[in-house]
Design an enzyme around this catalytic site. Sequence first.
Site, short mmCIF file in Angstrom:
data_model
loop_
_atom_site.label_atom_id
_atom_site.label_comp_id
_atom_site.label_asym_id
_atom_site.label_seq_id
_atom_site.Cartn_x
_atom_site.Cartn_y
_atom_site.Cartn_z
N THR A 52 0.55 -0.90 -0.19
CA THR A 52 0.24 -0.14 -0.04
C THR A 52 1.09 1.13 0.51
O THR A 52 2.34 1.77 0.67
CB THR A 52 -0.46 0.05 1.31
OG1 THR A 52 -0.52 0.13 2.34
CG2 THR A 52 -1.63 -1.47 1.48
N GLU A 53 0.35 2.38 -0.34
CA GLU A 53 1.36 3.71 -0.77
C GLU A 53 0.81 4.44 -0.73
O GLU A 53 1.23 5.87 0.17
CB GLU A 53 1.69 4.26 -2.62
CG GLU A 53 1.94 3.21 -2.94
CD GLU A 53 1.97 2.08 -4.62
OE1 GLU A 53 1.42 3.89 -5.21
OE2 GLU A 53 2.38 2.06 -5.69
N ASP A 79 -3.50 -3.86 12.58
CA ASP A 79 -4.86 -3.72 12.94
C ASP A 79 -5.69 -2.97 12.18
O ASP A 79 -6.68 -2.88 11.33
CB ASP A 79 -5.86 -3.58 14.18
CG ASP A 79 -5.14 -4.73 15.32
OD1 ASP A 79 -4.77 -6.04 14.42
OD2 ASP A 79 -4.30 -3.88 16.64
N GLY A 109 2.61 -4.73 12.73
CA GLY A 109 1.99 -3.36 12.74
C GLY A 109 2.40 -2.78 14.95
O GLY A 109 2.89 -3.52 14.89
N SER A 110 2.14 -1.81 15.17
CA SER A 110 2.69 -1.62 16.45
C SER A 110 1.63 -2.34 17.64
O SER A 110 2.15 -2.79 18.74
CB SER A 110 2.93 -0.09 16.96
OG SER A 110 1.89 0.34 16.88
N GLY A 111 0.31 -1.96 17.03
CA GLY A 111 -1.15 -2.62 17.84
C GLY A 111 -1.17 -3.94 17.66
O GLY A 111 -1.02 -4.44 18.79
N ASP A 359 -11.48 0.07 15.97
CA ASP A 359 -10.05 -0.59 15.89
C ASP A 359 -9.17 -0.35 15.25
O ASP A 359 -7.95 -0.42 14.66
CB ASP A 359 -10.58 -1.23 14.48
CG ASP A 359 -11.82 -2.53 13.97
OD1 ASP A 359 -12.22 -2.08 15.44
OD2 ASP A 359 -11.93 -2.96 13.55
#
Length: 370
Positions: A52-53, A79, A109-111, A359
């Site tokens: 994804t950009e 998420d 991710g971080s989550g 979310d």
Amino acid sequence: PPGDSYGVLPRPCRALVLLNPQSGSGRALDDFQAVVQPMLAEAEIATTVFVTERPHHAHEKVRDEDLSQWDTLVIMSGDGLLYEVVNGLMERPDWKDAMKKPLCILPGGSGNALAASINYYAGYDHVAKKKLLTNCTFILCKGLHTQMDLVSLSTASGKRLFSFLGFGWGFISDVDIDSEKYRWLGSARFTLGTLQCLAKLRVYQGRLSYLPAGPEQGTAPAPRDPPVPVTNGQAGHVLPPAGTDAPGSLPPDSLLAPLGQPVPANWTVVPEEEFVLVYAIYQSHLGTNLLMAPAARLHDGCIHLFYMKAGISRLALLKLFLAMSRGTHLDLNCPHLCYVPVRAFRLEPRAAAGIMTVDGEALACEPVQG
């Protein structure tokens, strides 16, 4: 878990991998190539990688793409990217079929709340980082899939959103959004954010109501007035009234009265109107190190509603968060923390104060129900 019915991915299997290279501390692409790809190759899973950009890129991709060429959609990110994918799929005219496509989350991710939850449901030890990624990739290699609940959220401004993790207002949402600037820290960003939000502890005013989960549950009484049409997210479709089953129409919110009307008579209205936080979670984990709803399962048909009344001390709040890393926060019997399993809820903030999240993504603060 026993009693669940599982599907199995075909072999060989074709996977579309949606990957956000900016997520977490920015290592998702490297981790995918180093950890995930070799395991998938061995399991005969061929991958098409879509990087994804920009925001909404994945949303548009899955909304518009012919998905028949893939057996599964794999999301390698936090998420937030899965939230985009779910809502993109729900905007398709063929959403009923599109939503049957198995989805897989790989923590990038971080989550990583859903990845941590699935690791917990699978009975694996609590792990983080590369170990969690390896466990989740192993689950994908085994190819077993089962169903997951979604929660339908409607807002006063007419948005209809679909959520797989949780809806929050107050302290936890503040931590989530305020700590964005520490993304480079990985999951430590939430620890730092928690300490900062503790220092300036805020109270939020509003009304919370819910439909308790339980055996006494009948279906909601039919709304007296015809339902007001709601528009669907950014696309702005006007939905037909609930109950009209036009092809491609979204599922009706059968348990909810329109937001302008009082909640149905079988709902509970919380007497307090001052909160430190409200969080409706449908998975076990809120983050890799936050086991918020130990009783939750992927499709238990239940929203696990937590709310914290005003008046809690900073020390008591910190103790709760430290206990939540092990899932023992309810054992502290803190009088300010309430937990109730529900089928539906409504939150009406008194003013547009504080951040709402769905979310982990920020929402405008307004009345919402799910």
